[in-house]
Design an enzyme around this catalytic site. Sequence first.
Site, PDB file in Angstrom:
ATOM      1  N   ASP A 244       0.855  -1.166   0.000  1.00 12.27           N
ATOM      2  CA  ASP A 244       0.000   0.000   0.000  1.00 12.27           C
ATOM      3  C   ASP A 244       0.901   1.229   0.000  1.00 12.27           C
ATOM      4  O   ASP A 244       2.093   1.146   0.296  1.00 12.27           O
ATOM      5  CB  ASP A 244      -0.932  -0.012   1.211  1.00 12.27           C
ATOM      6  CG  ASP A 244      -2.223   0.746   0.952  1.00 12.27           C
ATOM      7  OD1 ASP A 244      -2.231   1.644   0.081  1.00 12.27           O
ATOM      8  OD2 ASP A 244      -3.233   0.445   1.623  1.00 12.27           O
ATOM      9  N   TRP A 245       0.340   2.374  -0.309  1.00  9.20           N
ATOM     10  CA  TRP A 245       1.132   3.586  -0.526  1.00  9.20           C
ATOM     11  C   TRP A 245       1.745   4.057   0.794  1.00  9.20           C
ATOM     12  O   TRP A 245       1.041   4.485   1.696  1.00  9.20           O
ATOM     13  CB  TRP A 245       0.246   4.658  -1.128  1.00  9.20           C
ATOM     14  CG  TRP A 245       0.211   4.672  -2.632  1.00  9.20           C
ATOM     15  CD1 TRP A 245       0.430   5.771  -3.419  1.00  9.20           C
ATOM     16  CD2 TRP A 245      -0.042   3.586  -3.523  1.00  9.20           C
ATOM     17  NE1 TRP A 245       0.327   5.402  -4.757  1.00  9.20           N
ATOM     18  CE2 TRP A 245       0.048   4.080  -4.852  1.00  9.20           C
ATOM     19  CE3 TRP A 245      -0.308   2.226  -3.333  1.00  9.20           C
ATOM     20  CZ2 TRP A 245      -0.141   3.271  -5.974  1.00  9.20           C
ATOM     21  CZ3 TRP A 245      -0.496   1.422  -4.453  1.00  9.20           C
ATOM     22  CH2 TRP A 245      -0.404   1.952  -5.735  1.00  9.20           C
TER      23      TRP A 245
END
Length: 823
Positions: A244-245
């Site tokens: 995920d970012w």
Amino acid sequence: MLTPLILAMLSHALPASQRPPTDAAVERRVEEILGKMTVEEKIDYIGGYRGFYTQPIARLGLDPYKMSDGPAGVRNYGPDTAYTSPVTMAASWDPELARRVGRSFGLDARQRGVHIVLAPGVNINRVPMNGRNFEYLGEDPYLASQLVAPWIQGIQGEGVIATVKHYAANSQEHGRWNYSMDVDERTLREIYFPAFEAAVKKGKVWSVMCAYNLLNGVYCSENKWLLDDVLKKDWGFQGFVMSDWGAVHSSIPVANGGLDLEMPGPQFLNRRTLTPALQDGTVSQATIDDKVRRMLRAFVSMGFLDRKQERPELPAESPEGAETTYQEAKEGMVLLKNDHNILPFDARKVKKIAVIGPNGHPAVWGGGGSAFTTPFRAISVRDAIAAAVPGATVTFAPGMVASSSESFGTARFQTESGANGLTAEYFNNKNLEGTPQVTRIDRRVNAHYENAPAPGIERTNFSVRWTGTFTVPETGDYEIVARGDDGFRVWIDGKKVIDEWRDQAAFDAMATLHFAADSTHSVKMEYYQGEGDAEIHLGWRKVSGRSIDEAVNAAKDADAVVVSVGFNPRLEGEGDDRTFRLPKGQDDLIKRVAAVNRNVVVVLNAGASVDTTRWLDKVPGFVQAWYPGQDGNRALAAILFGKENPSGKLPISFDRRWEYSAAYGNYPGDPEKRVKYAEGIFVGYRHYDASKYKPLYPFGFGLSYTTYGYSNLTVTPMRSHEPQVRVEFDVRNTGKRTGDEIAQVYVRAPKGSVPRPVKELKGFSRVRAIRPGASKHVVVTLDSRAFAYWDVAKKDWVVPHGEYRILVGGSSQNLPLSGSVRL
């Protein structure tokens, strides 16, 4: 993977240049490309590029492959079809609809040249307050598993990679960056893993996104047991794992822990950190090669190297997508209460309709954060009812003051010199360091940055400081409201009143202050943007309470009242959890309206259950509308006025009180930032079945405008090398309207050496269009997993010998048929 039969069929249907490659051909091409890559190129390839792309290597024909958020639409590149929240699809219990949604997603992505869609999400609903429950598929691992596989197949069938997320145990937003979810292995295997396992084994998904949180003390992005042992070895996952970012926190542990692609960019997996690790053997070249190989395998298999991804001949505003989201809403809305058959409203008699509540107009179609999709159009409850009943008079009253966010576009500020606006200083770094690159006056802080925010400023990794004053006209309480993606903080008169200085999806914050008439106040706002979406807003307004009286007056004269309440993208979404109670003022609004009109139906927008104790006994009708997408309120109006028969059923247990929930006492976490999943496998209805407390509405529940009966159950063991059981029964429409029934099959295991739930969902069927008086025959096959539990000692699924009860009916608490089978 494509089966040999399908490959043969496609080979005859397509010219040679368009035929899908065989597995052997894919692997040969992957090894050929890998063999031409330098070590430096391999390292570069496992870090993202420009926020939402993979790294390009032009000399090898590798373009930057484009990503888009999901899971309610392909949202990053302008307006798109805004689909319903995925929990709405879960409430349809319709795997074929899930496949259709996936196909529409895939076509929307191809129109925009998107290669990788960051959907679907399959985290289990553990607590109703989770800000992202609306993005997921409910509380039951079997139901989620049956929906996620066709959804993925639909997306990938259109030449777009699907990404199942967030792996694993990311069942709350509170503390997601640094809290550890402490879960025993049996609970993971039986509750939190099955939907991911189905995505891999049945859906053949090419990408898995790891979660932000820690699992049992180890970040998911570097959890070797999670990513390597379970995902890649146990389940045979052939694709790649992306972060995920901003979910990566280290270099060597991540490189050796099974993560393949760091997003949004190579902050930790880069030449600076990995070159010396390769030289001293801390990280092997084989490990790096495996990461690149997995990515290339997916890209080659999906044809990215051999065709243009963008299909401009497809319509940007897809008619197919619009019809699909209408179908989702129609099948997924759940009628929870219908005392005295208040619904459907009779359009011949109902001539004056009051639509009341903050969600009645304008439209609320989706939740917030990275799932929020901007549609080309969306219809509100008010407008949908007016269109459905053109002969009626429809009056709207919000019942409360307008959204705080409206002040973003109306609030007035002055610079220190008295000019209209705020002094803005733009920095080409995230920390407001050094001399500003740009200094100018911004009239307001109200921006969603699609491009660079100012000349000479980069699109990402920048910061801004705004300073100035504002003057209030009257004495009273004022709200200072802000919204930002990523971090922001606000000072009023030198005092910090809002502090949300962290990476996050778009998030709302507010402070209430008392000001004297004609007083002037200093304001300072600071903001930074990392990667991905960028927006920042600031406003102020006087608090007012006038409009509830307007709503009550509108309700007094109406033949029917629809109260549209709940949450919205600013109140429920990524980055934080919401309240269990409805937003401020909504409980009182419902009670006051119900006191003056008996024909009240409450329509709720929320991703899970809410506290209804203050008003439910005062209203005869209640519809769970979730987040219905751009066309969902047309479906709502059709249900309210009887043009459609409601057929959705809850994919969650609707909690009566938060204190009755399984997770109560073990949420949001202890002072050491650990969340103990102490309830184990007893989540949702599994908990309520074993508890003295009962839900307000049980899992699988939903009313219809007709009724159904069940009969003729047979339970037959099937000859197989593993236990299989054939369950057959009839469903009869005992009412007066044609309708769909969702028939559910539960298994009760014999008592044994480990605790088992009272029963578990192991089969279901959406039985369509049963006419009044007619019956339909249903067949459900139960495989060995329907009877198994995870044996921690054996590290395998085990089916104990004994007699299993087979329970069949219309909800988890309405199971009139019972049979048995001995295994």
